[in-house]
Design a protein around this motif. Structure first.
Motif, mmCIF file in Angstrom:
data_model
loop_
_atom_site.group_PDB
_atom_site.id
_atom_site.type_symbol
_atom_site.label_atom_id
_atom_site.label_comp_id
_atom_site.label_asym_id
_atom_site.label_seq_id
_atom_site.Cartn_x
_atom_site.Cartn_y
_atom_site.Cartn_z
ATOM 1 N N THR A 1 2.922 -3.805 26.508
ATOM 2 C CA THR A 1 3.423 -2.579 27.120
ATOM 3 C C THR A 1 4.829 -2.891 27.616
ATOM 4 O OG1 THR A 1 2.761 -3.029 29.408
ATOM 5 C CG2 THR A 1 1.067 -2.135 27.944
ATOM 6 N N ALA A 2 5.442 -1.961 28.295
ATOM 7 C CA ALA A 2 6.757 -2.225 28.879
ATOM 8 C C ALA A 2 6.671 -3.219 30.032
ATOM 9 C CB ALA A 2 7.393 -0.923 29.360
ATOM 10 N N GLY A 3 5.445 -3.516 30.461
ATOM 11 C CA GLY A 3 5.235 -4.495 31.523
ATOM 12 C C GLY A 3 4.238 -5.543 31.082
ATOM 13 N N GLU B 1 -1.684 -4.191 35.415
ATOM 14 C CA GLU B 1 -0.727 -3.581 36.347
ATOM 15 C C GLU B 1 -1.369 -2.626 37.347
ATOM 16 O OE1 GLU B 1 3.322 -3.720 33.659
ATOM 17 O OE2 GLU B 1 2.422 -1.782 34.028
ATOM 18 N N LYS C 1 1.994 1.638 36.218
ATOM 19 C CA LYS C 1 3.111 2.476 35.790
ATOM 20 C C LYS C 1 3.281 2.532 34.277
ATOM 21 C CE LYS C 1 6.255 -1.361 36.880
ATOM 22 N NZ LYS C 1 7.402 -1.779 37.735
ATOM 23 N N ASN C 2 2.830 1.523 33.558
ATOM 24 C CA ASN C 2 2.990 1.528 32.098
ATOM 25 C C ASN C 2 1.717 1.913 31.351
ATOM 26 O OD1 ASN C 2 5.810 0.597 31.728
ATOM 27 N ND2 ASN C 2 5.070 -1.213 32.821
#
Length: 458
Positions: free
Chosen positions: A63-65, A153, A159-160
């Motif tokens: 993911t973006a994180g 997360e 958030k992602n």
């Protein structure tokens, strides 16, 4: 079959607990950058555990994180598909000096497993992994189709994950979503949490003259933005504690008598609350109990007010600007932007002369509810009752967990919160622990739940 599974759990208990300890030794603190290698190591550990249990198509998905760990077992044609959600990240352990034992060195004391993440959420996630293992080792198959979506997360607000769920909706598609990241009423007293409140938060800014003004030269003749703001804020509620914004309650689903009766079993003592808070009275919407007010009713709370000179002493001016921040807790089936539309219309209708007012929309989160008569909820309640010997109480939370609503909405499936935590286990605090009594009961309850779901065709 359930007796065969229970025997397997008993025989493998020591090994399973040792494996859980290995997971708990990984400091997968998602909020701290220096733990990035630990996050990867933890994701890899979880993926290996899923594979070892017999699940297939195990993936560590970026993911973006932090990554999501996915796995499935889809060999039960015609049976429901269950998506298991959980998280492998944990809160920071600080302050370390308040721990009785090191947070990432698990120890068992008084049949409680102490370590960061033991109850939130590694211990509860591992229940599902070991339930899969037991079915496949003793039966050779599962009674339902299973998918796992385990994120890294949750402790930093997921958030992602919403964009991940949107993008992977087809892959994650299921008939029911289940997670164990909630608490029972007490040891031996299961609880089914079936609702969470949503959130709509915004800031109101009131502007008057083009600069601060001398109160001696202009006071009494020019509108004071703080006066205007306080008048507006006082218009948001009536004398009975109801929100006086037109349309605010239009979508609210009223409690059934069955729900109100169930709430009586878990409602806190108002006198104790007053004593604990050191207040002489409580305040709220008339006609509802404290528990109903804080879990099943929407609210509009002014969380901060600012304006004018804030330094030491008094500066005799008429400020040209004032602001307030507001958070609304919403209940099913309210929609955050609709509520903010209604508030904005109320503001325009009640703006005093001589000022302009703007509303800046900042936070949104939809409420969540799974009706207690939904078949999957009936199955979950029955599984709890058969394991614990008592029927669970139905509860709602006054807080918000937006990702639960995201799963239910995007995948169009009911969500079951099958929690095995217990109040007082210090999640997010020093000396976090998990009662191993609920390790045993959790394995049995999950197994019974899957068997009940598998007894019905899709």
């Amino acid at each position: 079959m359930i007796e065969t599974l229970k025997t397997y759990f008993a025989q493998q208990r020591d090994q399973h607990i040792e494996e859980l300890k290995d997971l708990l030794r990984i400091p997968s603190v998602s909020a701290v950058a220096e733990h990035q290698p630990d996050m990867i190591r933890c994701a890899e550990w979880v993926a290996a555990a899923l594979n070892q249990a017999g699940l297939e198509h195990v993936e560590i998905m970026p993911t973006a994180g932090h990554p999501v760990v996915y796995a499935d077992w889809l060999h039960a044609p015609g049976k429901p598909t269950v998506l298991v959600y959980g998280h492998y990240d944990v809160q920071p352990a600080e302050p370390l000096e308040l721990w009785s034992t090191p947070p990432f060195e698990p120890v068992i004391q008084d049949n409680k497993l102490f370590a960061r993440g033991s109850t939130d959420d590694k211990g509860q996630v591992m229940l599902y992994v070991k339930a899969v293992e037991a079915f496949l080792r003793t039966q050779g198959s599962l009674p339902v189709n299973l998918k796992f979506c385990l994120e890294g997360e949750e402790e930093i607000a997921s958030k992602n994950l919403p964009p991940f769920v949107e993008a992977q909706a087809e892959k994650l598609q299921a008939d029911v979503i289940v997670l164990s990241d909630t608490q029972m009423q007490a040891l031996g007293k299961p609880a089914l949490m079936y609702g969470l409140r949503g959130l709509a938060a915004f800031e109101i800014t009131v502007e008057g003259a083009n600069s601060d003004l001398h109160s001696g030269l202009f006071g009494g003749a020019v509108q004071n933005p703080i006066h205007a703001l306080t008048k507006l804020l006082s218009s948001f509620h009536d004398e009975n504690g109801h929100v006086a914004v037109e349309g605010f309650y239009d979508r609210v689903i009223e409690l059934s008598e069955k729900e109100r009766e169930s709430f009586k079993q878990v409602a806190p003592d108002p006198d104790k609350i007053k004593k604990d808070l050191q207040v002489d009275s409580l305040y709220g919407e008339k006609g509802f109990t404290f528990y109903e007010q804080t879990t099943s009713r929407p609210t509009l709370e002014i969380t901060s007010v600012s304006g004018g000179f804030q330094g030491e002493g008094i500066k005799p001016i008429i400020p040209n600007r004032a602001s307030a921040k507001i958070a609304c807790r919403l209940v099913a089936a309210q929609v955050p932007d609709e509520i903010m539309d209604a508030v904005e219309a109320h503001i325009h209708a009640n703006t005093p002369p001589g000022v302009t007012i703007q509303l800046d929309r900042q936070l949104r989160g939809n409420p969540f509810i799974t009706p207690i008569d939904e078949p999957v909820m009936v199955a979950a309640a029955s599984a709890y009752e058969e394991t614990f010997g008592v029927f669970p109480v139905y509860t709602r939370s006054g807080g918000s967990v937006p990702i639960i609503e995201v799963f239910g909405r995007v995948l169009d499936a009911p969500v079951v919160l099958l929690g095995f935590g217990v109040p007082g286990e210090n999640l997010h605090a020093p000396n976090e622990h998990f009662h191993l009594e609920n390790w045993d009961n959790g394995l049995e309850t999950i197994s019974r739940f899957w068997l009940k779901l598998g007894a019905t065709d899709k």
